[in-house]
Enzyme design. Structure first.
Site, PDB file in Angstrom:
ATOM      1  CG  HIS A  10      -0.417   0.054   2.529  1.00 41.07           C
ATOM      2  ND1 HIS A  10       0.018   1.213   3.128  1.00 41.07           N
ATOM      3  CD2 HIS A  10      -0.227  -0.921   3.452  1.00 41.07           C
ATOM      4  CE1 HIS A  10       0.450   0.959   4.350  1.00 41.07           C
ATOM      5  NE2 HIS A  10       0.319  -0.337   4.574  1.00 41.07           N
ATOM      6  CG  ASP A  24      -2.659   4.314   2.602  1.00 42.08           C
ATOM      7  OD1 ASP A  24      -2.243   3.226   2.155  1.00 42.08           O
ATOM      8  OD2 ASP A  24      -3.604   4.381   3.429  1.00 42.08           O
ATOM      9  CG  ASP A  59       2.593   0.251   8.046  1.00 42.89           C
ATOM     10  OD1 ASP A  59       2.278  -0.393   7.038  1.00 42.89           O
ATOM     11  OD2 ASP A  59       1.763   0.675   8.872  1.00 42.89           O
ATOM     12  CD  GLU A  99      -3.208  -1.344   5.473  1.00 44.64           C
ATOM     13  OE1 GLU A  99      -3.364  -2.299   6.264  1.00 44.64           O
ATOM     14  OE2 GLU A  99      -2.667  -0.265   5.804  1.00 44.64           O
ATOM     15  CD  GLU A 100      -1.468   2.516   7.435  1.00 43.26           C
ATOM     16  OE1 GLU A 100      -2.236   2.153   8.342  1.00 43.26           O
ATOM     17  OE2 GLU A 100      -0.290   2.153   7.377  1.00 43.26           O
ATOM     18  CD  GLU A 109       0.785  -3.854   5.888  1.00 39.93           C
ATOM     19  OE1 GLU A 109       1.713  -3.101   6.261  1.00 39.93           O
ATOM     20  OE2 GLU A 109      -0.374  -3.436   5.692  1.00 39.93           O
ATOM     21  CG  HIS A 117       0.777   2.868  12.587  1.00 37.85           C
ATOM     22  ND1 HIS A 117      -0.571   2.610  12.675  1.00 37.85           N
ATOM     23  CD2 HIS A 117       1.124   2.516  11.318  1.00 37.85           C
ATOM     24  CE1 HIS A 117      -1.010   2.121  11.529  1.00 37.85           C
ATOM     25  NE2 HIS A 117       0.012   2.055  10.693  1.00 37.85           N
TER      26      HIS A 117
END
Length: 435
Positions: free
Chosen positions: A107, A109, A140, A174-175, A202, A410
């Site tokens: 992903h 984003d 990530d 995705e986030e 992931e 994150h």
């Protein structure tokens, strides 16, 4: 940890399942990391700020299309929702048979940052003297996408070619749940035409020569509870105000949350077997330019919760009943809705078989054994795009081929390791296997 030494324990190029990994010693030479072409490409991608909630995917797509052209991959852009493009890169296999294809998913984003808490600007991709690259997305999961491309670059340079088709996906959103990205894609004819056999997505950071592999994940329920009541002066009491009813629910939710947490703390159950619920927002009051009106009781209040439910129908039914009867009962003038809810018709959230009855799993296990590593199958506590593939009946396994680095997904000061000077992998076999 010094990232140069960490690199020596990292599977630097990731195509796991394209075949059986053969570890061999290789080096990109004594060149300075600043001049390393793979590192430069990685840092260039990290500098593109595809930040939720308003990511601009255009620059990322332009960069990736350029990479596809360099590597020699066919590429097409799909757009199921305006301004949310999905890029498919394809390396055609040589077989004339319609073999199931391999999909490598990434992903584009990334989550927001609190820039003042970072040592270095989060989109500068600053590399320190140890080779650590600080940037949002360095774990990530922009790093994984670039590892796919570096692996393919290496394989092409060595003259290797697949028998079955290989697709590299670069997806949006995705986030924030992925509904406008993989969610729409999974239901499309374009996805059906790929004839996917396996999706690689992931996973976790792994440690001690054991790779964590997510074969399923908890259902993701993003729950919003609302309470309604009459408005009134802040100096009086009246029964069943909106705030009072919501706080009763929050008390019930917190008690349940504590009971689940205590099961984990006591070692009675692992985290993957309990429900996780966390408060994420509280919305109430009558705002003013410099705060809130202090003498009005609000008529509507709401709270949001991130709820993760183990992927079995019985647990889903249990939680649906609890929410409707205890957390947001109509009898207290309450309602609720989900902004995201992973659910299938029979209530189960599908998982991928993670044993030797699944030939894709067997090949992955054989691959990592080549360099004395093992696999640890787990149910992921977080969510990924893999769930959309599984709900279409396609096997999907989540693995991030990085070991022994701090887990900073994150987090502030997220950093990734340089992809230079360590072990490389030659990938072969799976695209040749007629499974």
């Amino acid at each position: 940890m010094n990232s140069r030494s960490a690199c020596r324990s990292v599977v630097v190029v990731v195509v796991v399942w394209l075949g059986c990994f053969c570890q061999e010693s290789w080096s990109r030479g004594p060149e300075d990391l600043e001049q390393n072409a793979a590192v430069q490409r990685f840092r260039s991608y990290l500098r593109i700020p595809t930040v939720q909630p308003e990511p601009d995917y255009g620059p990322a797509i332009a960069f990736l299309l350029g990479q596809a052209q360099e590597v020699g991959l066919a590429a097409r852009v799909l757009e199921f929702v305006a301004k949310k493009p999905l890029l498919v890169m394809t390396w055609k296999g040589s077989s004339q048979q319609k073999l199931p294809s391999v999909i490598l998913n990434s992903h584009m984003d990334v989550v927001p940052v609190e820039e003042e808490k970072w040592i270095y600007p989060p989109f500068a991709a600053h590399m320190d003297e140890d080779g650590n690259i600080f940037a949002r997305g360095s774990q990530d999961m922009k790093v994984v996408g670039m590892m796919y491309l570096e692996a393919i670059r290496l394989l092409k340079a060595r003259g290797w070619a697949p028998v079955r088709d290989l697709h590299v996906l670069w997806v949006p959103d995705e986030e924030i749940g992925g509904n406008d990205g993989w969610g729409k894609f999974a239901e499309s004819q374009e996805f059906a035409d790929l004839n996917a056999g396996i999706v690689l997505d992931e996973g976790h950071i792994s440690y001690n020569q054991t790779y964590i592999v997510d074969y399923g994940e908890k259902a993701m329920w993003w729950l919003v509870i609302q309470a309604f009541g009459g408005t009134g002066h802040g100096s009086i009491y009246f029964d069943n105000s909106a705030s009072e009813n919501l706080f009763k629910s929050i008390a019930s939710i917190n008690a349940f949350r504590e009971s689940q947490m205590n099961l984990v703390k006591a070692g009675i159950k692992p985290l993957e077997e309990v429900v996780v619920v966390n408060s994420v927002f509280l919305k109430s009051g009558s705002p003013t330019p410099d705060g809130f009106t202090m003498n009005i009781q609000p008529s509507v209040v709401e709270a949001g919760f991130d709820v993760r439910v183990p992927p079995v129908a019985e647990m889903g039914a249990f939680m649906n009943k609890r929410i409707a009867e205890e957390w947001a009962p109509k009898s207290r003038n309450m309602s609720y809705y989900f902004t995201v809810k992973t659910e299938t018709k029979n209530g189960d959230v599908p998982v991928t078989i993670a044993d030797d009855s699944n030939p894709w799993w067997t090949l992955l296990k054989k691959a990592v054994s080549k360099f004395n590593s093992t696999l640890s199958p787990e149910i992921a506590n977080g969510a990924s795009d893999s769930r959309f593939a599984r709900m279409q009946g396609v096997s999907a396994l989540g693995i991030t081929a990085i070991q022994d680095v701090p887990f900073l997904i994150h987090s502030d000061n997220e950093f990734g390791v340089t992809i230079s000077g360590g072990s490389g992998t030659e990938v072969h076999g799976l695209c040749h296997e007629r499974l």
